[in-house]
Structures are given as structure tokens and as C-alpha cells.
Design an enzyme around this catalytic site. Structure first.
Site, short mmCIF file in Angstrom:
data_model
loop_
_atom_site.label_atom_id
_atom_site.label_comp_id
_atom_site.label_asym_id
_atom_site.label_seq_id
_atom_site.Cartn_x
_atom_site.Cartn_y
_atom_site.Cartn_z
N SER A 61 0.80 -1.16 -0.07
CA SER A 61 0.11 -0.05 -0.04
C SER A 61 0.82 1.33 0.09
CB SER A 61 -1.09 -0.23 1.31
OG SER A 61 -2.04 1.09 1.07
N ASP A 120 -9.08 -5.74 -4.52
CA ASP A 120 -8.83 -4.56 -3.97
C ASP A 120 -9.69 -3.46 -4.49
OD1 ASP A 120 -7.68 -2.24 -2.75
OD2 ASP A 120 -5.49 -2.73 -3.32
N HIS A 122 -8.20 -5.04 -0.20
CA HIS A 122 -6.75 -4.25 -0.21
C HIS A 122 -5.92 -5.12 0.96
CE1 HIS A 122 -4.24 -0.94 -0.54
NE2 HIS A 122 -3.98 -0.62 0.64
#
Length: 391
Positions: free
Chosen positions: A174, A337, A370
Site C-alpha cells: 500500500s 482491491d 486491499h
């Protein structure tokens, strides 16, 4: 009813269940007397936390740098003591005999400036809640805007202080993936391999807008007071709302719906008043409220802005930034995601291919969305192991 935090902790526990040996670590501090940001502002006495796993070899060429996600910190693996209930977030792949083998590699995990949770006792990193030496008071919004490039430049100073001139690899999930690719673009002669997990080479308009919802939740809390709340009542409602949004963006409906109370038809409380809560909302917001006191509103705003401003290399455009990269690259987005969707990684891969480079690309499957970049990372353990071993 289990909170989302409890479920996340359970998932981390299951991830590390196959751990062969307990890795005990300690938080260390790195301090610069001052640091000048990309925007040209100077911060006096900058400190970041960091951890290491494994041993640095004599040639100092076995180093892997781990960069963390938005709400994380440098605790990527191991435990601070045997009594800790859970290890660091990537313990499933970092340790003796694991994909990132600490019998072979010296792994450094570094904080970014402006950690989202500065009231966590294991966070020691400088940000808006830190004391400004010039005033003896917290910086608040006097703290300069910082970028992903600033995070990387401070990490570079840390690495240099250890006498390390090359990185075998840099890797992060991320927001950590943004730092990883920025490392490869900013210091191309020092990075040999780069792994981007659930990331992108640049933020597009949709992603910038999505991040702004997190910021607006804080800015509309009256207690935020334009960032001047230190010594007064903190804007915990705004922080709670922001953390709830972050949690929902990070999870896929598959995992959220499995864990939330099932909606009931025409619930009595819902019919009685629009101000009444619902069980599904209690599930999301109650867990966020538990975490809110550890966070800081201004810190979240600064991290949002750093992410919104990101483009690899921080140059005229993404292609120009990517053109500097010499490292071998591996991109691991998550198929489900909904935050940094796979198309973002694909766009970056396509630009690298157009430049004659050979990036690797694989998607992580799972139900977490995610969060598959954390909870399902072990599914790509062999891919990571092989990539790190490539000459």
C-alpha cells in the site's frame, strides 16, 4: 460481537501460526539534526523508528528494506517480547527460512515521517503532534507538508548512517509500495530489486478523491479547530469516522459481509428514528472508536496529502519518473482491491514495458480486498523468494 480489530488480529495470528522460530526484535531510533522537505521547509530534529531482522554481512550487500502501509509502522515481523499476543504484520514472510529469509538477508523496516498512530507507545516518529523546538508546543499545522519522497529521503539517511550503499531489494504494501517504487526511481543506482504490493506508480483523480473522504471526516469535526486542538478536546469523532472509512475501503464486501451482523428487515430502532444506529454500523464504528485515541487527526491529514501528491520520481509525469528505474521490479496487486485497484499497478507495468523493461506482475487472490496485501501475502511467498534470488 467481534470488532473488526479483533478479526484483523485473528487473521494476523493465523498467518503466523506456521512460524518456525520466534523472532524477538526491538524498536530503534534514528535522528537527523534537521531535514529540509521537498517543499523547501526545514524540520528541526527529525526522528523515525526502525527495526531490523537478521545480520548485516561484511559486504553490506544483503539488505532488504521494508516500508510500511498507511496505518502501520516499522513493526513488520517478530515480537518485542515472548508475551506479545501477535507478531509484526508481515511475519508470515519475514524470518528464518521464510520467503524473506533472515538467515540470508539483513532486513530493515523503517517508519515514515508522520505516523498515523503517534500515541501508540511503540511509535517514536516525528510529526505534527511532536514538539516544535522553536515554540515548545506541538507543531500542529505549522508542520510542513511532506511527500512520499520525503519519507524515502529520511530513510535514505538512515541507510547511509549504517554504511549501506546498496539495497538487495525494497518492498512494501500500500503506502509502503509507493515508497518502494519511489526508492527505485529516486536512487536507481542503489536499488537492485523493487516489490510493489497492493500499490501504484501514481495516484489518479479517482484515488485522490477517495482519499479526501478520510480527510473531510476530520476537518468537519468542530474539535479539529483548524488543527489547533492540542491541550484541548481532541477531534475523536472525526478520527473515528476517518478510521471507519479507511477500514471499509480496505475490506472487500466478501469479508465485511461475512463478519458484520446480517441486516434485519425493518429493524425497530431504524424505524424509530434516523438518528438511531444499526447493528452493522455499530460493528464498523465501535471498533474505529476504540482505535481513535491512539491516532492523531493532523497526522492522518498529512498522510492523506502525502499519498494524494504521489507520482513515482515526483517528476513531470509518471513515465519520466519510471524512466530512471534500473531495478528488477515485481508488482503484486490484489484482485479484489477496491482502494488501490489492480488497474493502477497495470498502468505502471505497461509504462515500464513501453520503456523496454521487464516488470513481473501477479495478482493476489483472496476475500480481504486491499488487506489481501497483508493477510494473503503468504500465497505469494514462493514468487517473492524466487524474485529475491534472481541474479
Amino acid at each position: 460481537m467481534r470488532s473488526i480489530v479483533a478479526l484483523v488480529l485473528l487473521a494476523l495470528s493465523l498467518m503466523s501460526a506456521a512460524s518456525q522460530a520466534e523472532l524477538l526484535v526491538q524498536k530503534q531510533a534514528f535522528t537527523l539534526e534537521n531535514y529540509t522537505t521537498i517543499g523547501g521547509k526545514t524540520i528541526a530534529e527529525v526522528t523515525i523508528g526502525w527495526e531490523s531482522y537478521g545480520q548485516l554481512n561484511d559486504a553490506k550487500d544483503n539488505v532488504i528494506l521494508i516500508t510500511h502501509f498507511f496505518s502501520g509502522n516499522s513493526h513488520a515481523a517478530g515480537k518485542y517480547s515472548s508475551a506479545d499476543p501477535l507478531p509484526g504484520y508481515w511475519d508470515a514472510i519475514i524470518g528464518p527460512g521464510k520467503a524473506i529469509d533472515t538467515d540470508k538477508y539483513f532486513v530493515i523496516s523503517s517508519d515514515t515521517l508522520v505516523n498515523a498512530f503517534p500515541h501508540d507507545p511503540n511509535v517514536i516518529t516525528t510529526g505534527p503532534a511532536s514538539i516544535n523546538p522553536a515554540t515548545g508546543k506541538p507543531y500542529g499545522l505549522d508542520f510542513p507538508v511532506v511527500t512520499i519522497a520525503d519519507f524515502v529521503q529520511v530513510q535514505h539517511a538512515l541507510i547511509s548512517s549504517l554504511g549501506i550503499e546498496k539495497l538487495h531489494a525494497v518492498m512494501g504494501p500500500s503506502m509502503g509500495s509507493l515508497q518502494a517504487i519511489e526508492w527505485a526511481a529516486r536512487y536507481p543506482d542503489q536499488v537492485e530489486r523493487m516489490i510493489s504490493v497492493i500499490g501504484t506508480g501514481a495516484m489518479d483523480a479517482w484515488s485522490i478523491m477517495a482519499l479526501e473522504h478520510w480527510a473531510r471526516a476530520i476537518k468537519t469535526d468542530p474539535n479539529w479547530n483548524n488543527g489547533n486542538y492540542y491541550g484541548a478536546e481532541a477531534p475523536l469523532l472525526g478520527v473515528t469516522n476517518a478510521l471507519a472509512l479507511i477500514t471499509q475501503y480496505a475490506m472487500h464486501p466478501l469479508s465485511m459481509n461475512m463478519r458484520s451482523p446480517a441486516p434485519t428487515v425493518l429493524p425497530e430502532a431504524g424505524l424509530a428514528s434516523v438518528t438511531n444506529s444499526l447493528p452493522e454500523l455499530d460493528f464498523l464504528f465501535a471498533s474505529a472508536a476504540l482505535r481513535a485515541p491512539m491516532a492523531d487527526a493532523n497526522h492522518i491529514l498529512y498522510l492523506v496529502r502525502a499519498n494524494q501528491l504521489f507520482v513515482a520520481g515526483h517528476n513531470t509525469d509518471l513515465a519520466t519518473g519510471l524512466s530512471a528505474i534500473k531495478a528488477k521490479t515485481l508488482f503484486l496487486p490484489a484482485s479484489n482491491d477496491l482502494l488501490l485497484q489492480p488497474y493502477l499497478a497495470k498502468q505502471t507495468v505497461e509504462l515500464l514495458q513501453q520503456q523496454g523493461k521487464t516488470p513481473q506482475y501477479e495478482e493476489i487472490s483472496g476475500i480481504w480486498g486491499h488487506l489481501d496485501g497483508l493477510f494473503s501475502i503468504s500465497s505469494k511467498a514462493e514468487t517473492i523468494r524466487e524474485f529475491l534470488a534472481t541474479p
